[in-house]
Design a protein around this motif. Sequence first.
Motif: not given
Length: 175
Positions: A53-54, A116, A118, A127, A130-131, A134, A141, A144
């Motif tokens: 995941a970007c 993840l 970045d 972040a 994003g988590i 997801l 996960i 990261a």
Amino acid sequence: MKLASTIRTIPDFPKPGIMFRDITTLLGDAQAFTLAVDELVGAFAGTDIDKVACIEARGFILGGAVAHILGAGVVPLRKKGKLPHDRISSAYQLEYGMDIIEMHTDAIESGERVLLIDDLIATGGTAMAGIDLLKRGGAEIVGAAFVIDLPDLGGARRLEAVGIKVVSLVGFDGH
């Protein structure tokens, strides 16, 4: 090669008091870019990863390269209004404002193992958003990863406090 030496610092951007860490100089240096991608991949060697995941925008560049090497798919996490299909959203606090990121509802299959990526972690707001996306999508996960950590702002510690493995390649003091 020291990756830190390939990262440009721009004072007072986007507002006074912020020291913006610009990785476009690292990205433009083939040796530094390769080293950064290799180190991000190496940090998760032997880990089963289905997707990367970007986070928009510089995370796309790094995450796409990492996913390619890992043989994983890519999940773009984009700013509000940029994804055309059904999506879920997560709001977060930046160190200098608020924002929202989104993910397509069908980007993750339940149980997929996701990394993840970045360019930078500061307060951890982006972040964590994003988590959140997801996990709501059913992802497990695996970690990261960031090129830059600003440890004084506590973002990496924030992710680690919720059980996320955090890898960063370079740390800079301050903001």
